[in-house]
Design an enzyme around this catalytic site. Structure first.
Site, PDB file in Angstrom:
ATOM      1  N   GLU A  94       0.883  -1.162   0.000  1.00  0.00           N
ATOM      2  CA  GLU A  94       0.000   0.000   0.000  1.00  0.00           C
ATOM      3  C   GLU A  94       0.923   1.214   0.000  1.00  0.00           C
ATOM      4  O   GLU A  94       1.782   1.327   0.892  1.00  0.00           O
ATOM      5  CB  GLU A  94      -0.860  -0.029   1.265  1.00  0.00           C
TER       6      GLU A  94
ATOM      7  N   ARG B 151       4.933 -12.471  10.193  1.00  0.00           N
ATOM      8  CA  ARG B 151       5.676 -11.286   9.786  1.00  0.00           C
ATOM      9  C   ARG B 151       7.003 -11.220  10.540  1.00  0.00           C
ATOM     10  O   ARG B 151       7.179 -11.845  11.575  1.00  0.00           O
ATOM     11  CB  ARG B 151       4.850 -10.030   9.996  1.00  0.00           C
TER      12      ARG B 151
ATOM     13  N   LYS C  85       4.437   0.752   9.792  1.00  0.00           N
ATOM     14  CA  LYS C  85       4.479   2.022   9.051  1.00  0.00           C
ATOM     15  C   LYS C  85       3.926   3.163   9.891  1.00  0.00           C
ATOM     16  O   LYS C  85       4.439   4.268   9.856  1.00  0.00           O
ATOM     17  CB  LYS C  85       3.634   1.896   7.784  1.00  0.00           C
TER      18      LYS C  85
END
Ligand code: ATP
Ligand code: MG
Length: 564
Positions: A36, A262, A272
């Protein structure tokens, strides 16, 4: 890319191998990396990139780079450009296959209409708050929306009006008609489209409704013919929705979603949202601050892309969450730089040494190997003269027992040069600070060896004073003082754990003149100090700035004798 070694086996490779062997999808492997564009990529993304592109390489398939740009308020062109540069820098190539979810807005809209027509979606006119209240909780089922059984034609017509801008934001949404009592909250009639009167950087004002992630993502995968849609574990609970959307629309390509854990890394943050805070609040100097775990930061810090790929391979892929030790990353960087970085001598905190028995204005060029273990890397000429600099901490006037470096009356070796003996310490009469040392050298020890087999306990790096150039050196350390800044119980804010000495800037460091003209981003080993990288951005006309990438191995303990 030139790493030829095969990737390690993991549960995803096992699965893909089985699919290929069973000729599923005609034996094709098509993966994608779908960022994204709302921030810079970090080393966690690198794990996903290496996995997805690595699979494509190994199975002679393809890996697409797809921007998941369905959320126009948050996206910026700067981020897209940075993402493209970062994936490339990591060594991967998507060829022709660069896509944007926004490319599919028309198709996605048509799919949504189709779902309504199949009785599988409806326009809901509850407010956001009501939708939330109707959703229920983990322990209680939700309630059906009063609009759930609205006639198909009415939903189609309302959806068209949503699209043509007739309604205000928040007045209607399109929802999937699944099951308000499902134990999986994602299946309680999730929103598929919402009104957002925002300009999109690619589609401009063509749209005022935008698809939600789950809807856009599943269908983008399908449209692109993805075979294996690999994502992180937090999407496990979304998989039933992913499958539901593709099943209900009876699309020809139904990719298999596979989740993995992850990457979490000690002493840093890989979210982020948190990285944005550090950047926006000026805690770091930007997205490419060398202390950040962003790809841009890592690159500036001097981590080679091959070291990142090795790291991603070493950590492996599994379904179990963990927090990887920072040392593991540093070890990969060291292993890589140890092989490839040329050695030079740089004195970070200079102390002048006058070699009193060396001729005034005398000068010679000594041959110094560029790599102690690799003669193929050649030698260079290092100027030697009557005045040199050594490291201030390599001298002690009253050395403790285990200090083997220079001290009054003691002899040490200058790397690839001569043995010197310290005879006199010159001090500032006012402060008592050592200003310079007067030493003598033994001309018979040229090159750093003694013909009579005389041993010295220490080898120092040095730079000829009149020939040295001044550089700035930035010593970077971990950004946080604790391994898991967000996981500390007493303190809520992860920023409370910022390491205040994560950056120390040294000016007037003295380096060999031979480094002049090296390329930006070049990595060097400063002998006995660590690996450093020339910072293109910070270096100004005539001034070089080096970033410390990583220190040398722990075994290079400060107080031990230095090995040749
Ligand atoms: P954040 O949660 O920090 O906002 P994100 O996961 O939303 O990050 P995306 O741009 O959606 O960021 O991520 C693109 C891809 O990278 C996704 O497939 C995601 O699963 C993967 N990814 C993101 N962070 C990690 C991580 N720490 N380890 C492995 N893969 C990751
Ligand atoms: Mg995401």
């Amino acid at each position: 890319m030139n790493d030829t070694k095969p990737y390690a086996m993991n549960f995803i490779r096992t699965l893909v191998t089985e699919d290929v062997n069973n000729n599923k999808n005609d034996g094709r492997v098509v993966t994608r990396f779908p960022p994204e564009p709302n921030g810079y990529l970090h080393i966690g993304h690198a794990k996903s990139i290496c996995l997805n592109f690595g699979l494509a390489l190994d199975y002679h398939g393809k890996c697409h780079l797809r921007f998941d740009d369905t959320n126009p308020a948050k996206e910026e062109v700067e981020y897209m450009e940075a993402i493209i540069a970062d994936v490339r820098w990591l060594g991967f190539d998507w060829g022709e296959n660069l896509f944007h979810a926004s490319d599919y807005f028309h198709q996605l809209y048509a799919f949504a209409v189709q779902l309504i027509q199949r009785g599988k979606a409806y326009v809901c006119s509850l407010s956001a708050e009501e939708v939330r209240a109707y959703r229920g909780t983990l322990t209680e089922p939700g309630k059906n929306s009063p609009y759930r059984d609205r006639p198909v034609e009415e939903s189609v017509s309302l959806f068209q009006k949503m699209r043509s801008g007739e309604f205000e934001e928040g007045t209607h949404v399109l929802r999937a008609k699944i099951d308000m009592a499902s134990p999986n909250l994602n299946l309680r009639d999730p929103t598929l489209y919402r009104i957002k009167k925002v300009n999109h950087h690619r589609t401009g004002d063509a749209w005022c409704i935008y698809p939600m992630y789950d809807f856009a993502h599943a269908l983008s995968d399908s449209i692109e013919g993805i075979t294996h849609s690999i994502c992180t574990l937090e999407f496990e609970d979304h998989r039933p929705l992913y499958d539901w959307i593709l099943d209900e629309l009876a699309v020809t390509c139904h990719p298999q979603q596979i989740e993995f854990a992850r990457l979490n890394l000690q002493y840093t943050e890989l979210s982020k949202r948190k990285l944005i805070q550090l950047v926006n609040e000026g805690i770091v100097e930007g997205w490419d601050d060398p202390r950040l775990p962003t790809i841009a930061g890592i690159r500036r810090r001097g981590y080679p892309p091959s070291a990142i790929r090795t790291f991603c391979e070493r950590i492996g892929v599994s379904k179990k969450e963990s927090r990887i030790e920072f040392e593991m990353l540093e070890e990969c960087v060291r292993d890589d730089l140890n092989q490839n970085a040329k050695r030079v001598m740089c004195v970070l905190s200079p102390l002048k040494v006058v070699i009193t028995n060396y001729p005034e204005n005398g000068f010679e060029e000594l041959d110094v190997p560029n790599h102690p273990q690799n003669p193929d890397m050649g030698t260079r000429k290092a100027p030697f003269s009557r005045e040199i600099y050594i490291e201030r901490e390599d001298f002690m006037e009253e050395p403790p027992k285990k200090f083997f470096r220079l001290a009054p009356g003691r002899e040490v070796r200058l790397r690839s040069a001569y043995y010197i003996t310290c005879n006199q310490v010159v001090k500032d009469p006012a402060t008592g600070e050592v200003q310079e040392l007067h030493c003598t050298y033994d001309p018979l020890t040229k090159g750093g060896g003694s013909p009579d087999g005389r041993k010295v306990k220490s080898t120092l790096h040095w730079v000829s004073a009149p020939h040295a150039i001044d550089v700035t050196v930035r010593l970077y350390d971990r950004l946080f003082t604790v391994p898991n800044p967000s996981g500390e119980k007493e303190e809520k804010d992860f920023k409370a754990f910022i390491n205040s000495s994560s950056l120390v800037t040294l000016t007037s460091c003295k380096i060999e003149q031979g480094v002049k003209g090296i390329g930006p981003g070049s990595s060097l080993q400063f002998e006995r100090q660590g690996y450093f990288c020339l910072d293109e951005k910070a270096s100004a006309e005539g001034e070089m700035v080096f970033n410390r990438t990583v220190t040398l191995k722990e075994t290079w303990s400060k107080i031990m004798p230095k090995r040749e």
